[in-house]
Write a protein that holds these residues in place. Structure first.
Motif, PDB file in Angstrom:
ATOM      1  N   ILE A 273     -14.118   0.040  -2.912  1.00 17.27           N
ATOM      2  CA  ILE A 273     -13.339  -1.202  -2.829  1.00 17.27           C
ATOM      3  C   ILE A 273     -11.907  -0.991  -3.314  1.00 17.27           C
ATOM      4  CG2 ILE A 273     -13.161  -3.578  -3.668  1.00 17.27           C
ATOM      5  CD1 ILE A 273     -16.217  -3.594  -3.902  1.00 17.27           C
ATOM      6  N   ALA A 274     -11.764  -0.342  -4.468  1.00 18.08           N
ATOM      7  CA  ALA A 274     -10.431  -0.140  -5.027  1.00 18.08           C
ATOM      8  C   ALA A 274      -9.580   0.756  -4.123  1.00 18.08           C
ATOM      9  CB  ALA A 274     -10.538   0.466  -6.423  1.00 18.08           C
ATOM     10  N   LYS A 275     -10.171   1.825  -3.593  1.00 14.55           N
ATOM     11  CA  LYS A 275      -9.434   2.709  -2.688  1.00 14.55           C
ATOM     12  C   LYS A 275      -9.052   1.976  -1.401  1.00 14.55           C
ATOM     13  CE  LYS A 275     -10.566   6.900  -1.854  1.00 14.55           C
ATOM     14  NZ  LYS A 275     -11.358   8.081  -1.455  1.00 14.55           N
ATOM     15  N   ALA A 276      -9.952   1.124  -0.916  1.00 17.92           N
ATOM     16  CA  ALA A 276      -9.655   0.348   0.286  1.00 17.92           C
ATOM     17  C   ALA A 276      -8.471  -0.590   0.028  1.00 17.92           C
ATOM     18  CB  ALA A 276     -10.883  -0.453   0.707  1.00 17.92           C
ATOM     19  N   SER A 277      -8.459  -1.223  -1.152  1.00 18.80           N
ATOM     20  CA  SER A 277      -7.355  -2.114  -1.513  1.00 18.80           C
ATOM     21  C   SER A 277      -6.035  -1.360  -1.526  1.00 18.80           C
ATOM     22  CB  SER A 277      -7.619  -2.741  -2.886  1.00 18.80           C
ATOM     23  OG  SER A 277      -6.495  -3.460  -3.342  1.00 18.80           O
ATOM     24  N   ASN A 278      -6.017  -0.198  -2.159  1.00 21.02           N
ATOM     25  CA  ASN A 278      -4.781   0.600  -2.231  1.00 21.02           C
ATOM     26  C   ASN A 278      -4.347   1.078  -0.852  1.00 21.02           C
ATOM     27  OD1 ASN A 278      -4.688   0.248  -4.974  1.00 21.02           O
ATOM     28  ND2 ASN A 278      -5.354   2.318  -5.492  1.00 21.02           N
ATOM     29  N   GLU A 279      -5.303   1.436  -0.015  1.00 18.96           N
ATOM     30  CA  GLU A 279      -4.959   1.916   1.321  1.00 18.96           C
ATOM     31  C   GLU A 279      -4.355   0.794   2.162  1.00 18.96           C
ATOM     32  OE1 GLU A 279      -4.122   4.620   4.022  1.00 18.96           O
ATOM     33  OE2 GLU A 279      -5.162   5.129   2.157  1.00 18.96           O
ATOM     34  N   VAL A 280      -4.854  -0.422   1.997  1.00 11.80           N
ATOM     35  CA  VAL A 280      -4.291  -1.563   2.728  1.00 11.80           C
ATOM     36  C   VAL A 280      -2.857  -1.823   2.275  1.00 11.80           C
ATOM     37  CG1 VAL A 280      -4.458  -4.057   3.059  1.00 11.80           C
ATOM     38  CG2 VAL A 280      -6.502  -2.646   3.245  1.00 11.80           C
ATOM     39  N   VAL A 281      -2.582  -1.648   0.977  1.00 10.58           N
ATOM     40  CA  VAL A 281      -1.206  -1.773   0.486  1.00 10.58           C
ATOM     41  C   VAL A 281      -0.303  -0.784   1.221  1.00 10.58           C
ATOM     42  CG1 VAL A 281       0.320  -1.486  -1.509  1.00 10.58           C
ATOM     43  CG2 VAL A 281      -1.876  -2.633  -1.782  1.00 10.58           C
ATOM     44  N   GLU A 282      -0.774   0.449   1.380  1.00 10.80           N
ATOM     45  CA  GLU A 282       0.009   1.466   2.098  1.00 10.80           C
ATOM     46  C   GLU A 282       0.217   1.070   3.562  1.00 10.80           C
ATOM     47  OE1 GLU A 282       1.670   3.851   1.060  1.00 10.80           O
ATOM     48  OE2 GLU A 282       0.748   4.922  -0.608  1.00 10.80           O
ATOM     49  N   LEU A 283      -0.841   0.564   4.201  1.00 16.94           N
ATOM     50  CA  LEU A 283      -0.735   0.194   5.616  1.00 16.94           C
ATOM     51  C   LEU A 283       0.249  -0.954   5.818  1.00 16.94           C
ATOM     52  CD1 LEU A 283      -4.482   0.348   6.749  1.00 16.94           C
ATOM     53  CD2 LEU A 283      -2.691   2.033   7.158  1.00 16.94           C
ATOM     54  N   LEU A 284       0.201  -1.952   4.935  1.00 15.41           N
ATOM     55  CA  LEU A 284       1.126  -3.077   5.065  1.00 15.41           C
ATOM     56  C   LEU A 284       2.559  -2.648   4.751  1.00 15.41           C
ATOM     57  CD1 LEU A 284      -0.943  -5.987   3.451  1.00 15.41           C
ATOM     58  CD2 LEU A 284      -0.674  -5.422   5.869  1.00 15.41           C
ATOM     59  N   SER A 285       2.721  -1.752   3.780  1.00 15.04           N
ATOM     60  CA  SER A 285       4.056  -1.231   3.472  1.00 15.04           C
ATOM     61  C   SER A 285       4.628  -0.472   4.654  1.00 15.04           C
ATOM     62  CB  SER A 285       3.995  -0.321   2.241  1.00 15.04           C
ATOM     63  OG  SER A 285       3.547  -1.022   1.098  1.00 15.04           O
ATOM     64  N   GLU A 286       3.768   0.276   5.327  1.00 13.48           N
ATOM     65  CA  GLU A 286       4.204   1.002   6.519  1.00 13.48           C
ATOM     66  C   GLU A 286       4.554   0.031   7.643  1.00 13.48           C
ATOM     67  OE1 GLU A 286       2.262   4.079   9.825  1.00 13.48           O
ATOM     68  OE2 GLU A 286       1.204   3.666   7.955  1.00 13.48           O
ATOM     69  N   HIS A 287       3.737  -1.007   7.831  1.00  7.57           N
ATOM     70  CA  HIS A 287       3.972  -1.965   8.912  1.00  7.57           C
ATOM     71  C   HIS A 287       5.295  -2.695   8.727  1.00  7.57           C
ATOM     72  CE1 HIS A 287       3.108  -5.013  11.960  1.00  7.57           C
ATOM     73  NE2 HIS A 287       3.482  -5.912  11.075  1.00  7.57           N
ATOM     74  N   TRP A 288       5.612  -3.076   7.487  1.00  9.55           N
ATOM     75  CA  TRP A 288       6.844  -3.821   7.219  1.00  9.55           C
ATOM     76  C   TRP A 288       7.989  -2.909   6.775  1.00  9.55           C
ATOM     77  CZ3 TRP A 288       2.806  -7.403   4.974  1.00  9.55           C
ATOM     78  CH2 TRP A 288       2.563  -8.488   5.829  1.00  9.55           C
ATOM     79  N   ALA A 289       7.810  -1.587   6.922  1.00  8.59           N
ATOM     80  CA  ALA A 289       8.873  -0.610   6.646  1.00  8.59           C
ATOM     81  C   ALA A 289       9.446  -0.767   5.247  1.00  8.59           C
ATOM     82  CB  ALA A 289       9.981  -0.715   7.691  1.00  8.59           C
TER      83      ALA A 289
END
Length: 444
Positions: free
Chosen positions: A114-130
């Motif tokens: 769960i925690a790794k999934a949360s952190n990975e989503v942070v990375e994905l959203l950061s990438e999406h919004w540059a």
């Protein structure tokens, strides 16, 4: 609404900078009480108890899906932003403890971290919004969903957990599920300046695994899976910064060369009363120190010499708090015989107009550019010159940055593919040194 556009984009760019700052601020529970309190809240909400593993080591945070008990290291990539996102996820999910217990009840290889999934989503959203670096925001449209980062993160993280369950994923499938979530983030957050929020919720909450997987497979047919690897994503972020800086320098060079503009009338602004210019033309040029905009007003255009001798007036760049666009109209009869400016009616705001606004003195200048290219050069150049970075106003500049980034990325990847270099999905640190008898040992 037009009057507020520049302010909203400025605000949005500032939030990008704040978000990047939080993402790069390390979590340090030993010296930051707020970090310690957030971690304590997350742990207490899980309703778990510490225990010892088979090696006699304390097992606490690993039960939530972390790889280790070192919170500084676990949040090293996503920083305080990642910690805040996980805390908000826990706050907004009344069944968080049940979610944790459900994962712990599964066989170890079938549990979703769960925690790794949360952190990975942070990375994905950061990438999406540059969200790559402070001052580097090239969005020319409103991004309302970005302004509620935590809510989108919560939706995407629950989508991650659901995809894990519906696909029957195991420990080795984490990267595959990440790719699924990345694909869905692009779809759910597309055209966010015009999409209603309930459609975003539907895309994350209702989309079935099979439909998402089928769409992703079609996407993979069109693009190389290589682009989703972590080292390539990091390379793209680096090239994005370099491309932005290159375009910034090009725009500033345009300001240093100078250009002719029409002195305009404010069409309708409550901040400044309309005023008619004494002379219709203005030549502006930025000084080499990048501190002042020197200018001269004239009844006709004339050849302006290099340097600043022909430009007796000046505007302090530090006084410019906003570059508003589409704000003013040409004075009557000025453009009647001019072929280098687009036709427009008096008292109707020109799309090529812009105003230099001061927080305390109102409008410092109201100009109309001769063409779209000159308008983009100056509005974005002045925004990039501002101390707070401003925002990119034209799609032309945003497109240049994106195009340079993609070209640079493809060239780098061609170099690697030509040498047949295998790019890993992740980098694993090697074993620690056998002794500390070397020059940089005191830094470890």
């Amino acid at each position: 609404m037009e009057d507020l556009t520049s302010c909203i984009l400025d605000f949005q760019a500032n939030i990008v900078r704040v978000t990047y700052r939080r993402k790069t601020t390390l979590v340090d529970p030993d010296s930051e009480p707020s970090h310690k309190a957030a971690l304590q809240y997350i742990w207490e909400s899980s309703q778990l108890e510490e225990s010892l593993d088979e090696n006699g080591q304390v097992s606490k945070w690993r039960k939530l899906g972390f790889d280790s008990e070192d919170m500084v290291q676990e949040f090293s990539e996503v920083g305080v932003l990642g910690l805040d996102c996980l805390k908000k996820l826990v706050e907004n999910d009344q069944d968080f403890s049940k979610l944790v217990l459900e994962q712990l009840s599964r066989a170890p290889e079938r549990r979703c971290s769960i925690a790794k999934a949360s952190n990975e989503v942070v990375e994905l959203l950061s990438e999406h919004w540059a969200i790559f670096a402070p001052g580097y925001s090239t969005s020319t449209t409103f991004q309302p969903f970005f302004l509620d980062f935590y809510k989108v993160h919560s939706l995407a993280t629950h989508f991650f957990l659901r995809m894990w369950t519906e696909s029957g994923a195991a420990a080795g499938d984490f990267t595959r599920v990440v790719a699924l979530v990345r694909s869905q983030v692009k779809v759910a957050l597309r055209s966010e300046n015009v999409r209603p929020w309930h459609e975003v919720e539907h895309d994350f909450n209702e989309r079935e695994y099979r439909a998402v997987r089928d769409r992703q497979m079609k996407e993979l047919e069109l693009e190389d899976d290589l682009l989703s690897k972590v080292p390539v994503r990091n390379l793209r972020a680096k090239l994005y910064k370099e491309s932005y800086e290159f375009v910034r320098q090009q725009r500033i060079q345009c300001l240093l060369q100078g250009a002719w503009f029409v002195n305009a009338l404010l069409s309708s602004s409550p901040r400044d009363p309309p005023r008619r210019p004494n002379r219709p033309w203005r030549f502006m040029r930025l000084d080499p120190g990048l501190k002042y905009l020197h200018y001269v007003d004239s009844a006709v255009k004339f050849p302006v010499r290099g340097g600043l001798e022909d430009l007796p007036e000046r505007i302090d760049v530090s006084m410019i708090s906003e570059i508003a666009t589409g704000t003013c109209a040409p004075p009557p009869n000025v453009l009647r015989d001019q072929n280098d400016l687009p036709p427009t009616s008096p008292l109707v705001a020109s799309p090529l107009s812009f105003s230099l606004l001061s927080a305390h003195e109102g409008s410092l200048a109201d100009q109309i550019a001769p063409d779209q290219s000159r308008w983009a050069d100056w509005t974005d150049g002045l925004n990039m010159l501002r101390r707070d970075g401003g925002h990119v106003a034209s799609k032309e500049t945003a497109g240049f940055v994106q195009a340079l980034t993609e070209i640079g990325l493809k060239i780098k990847l061609l170099d690697l593919s030509g040498e047949k270099v295998e790019i890993p999905s992740g980098l694993v640190a090697g074993p620690p040194p056998t002794n500390t008898d070397f020059f940089f040992s005191d830094l470890l």
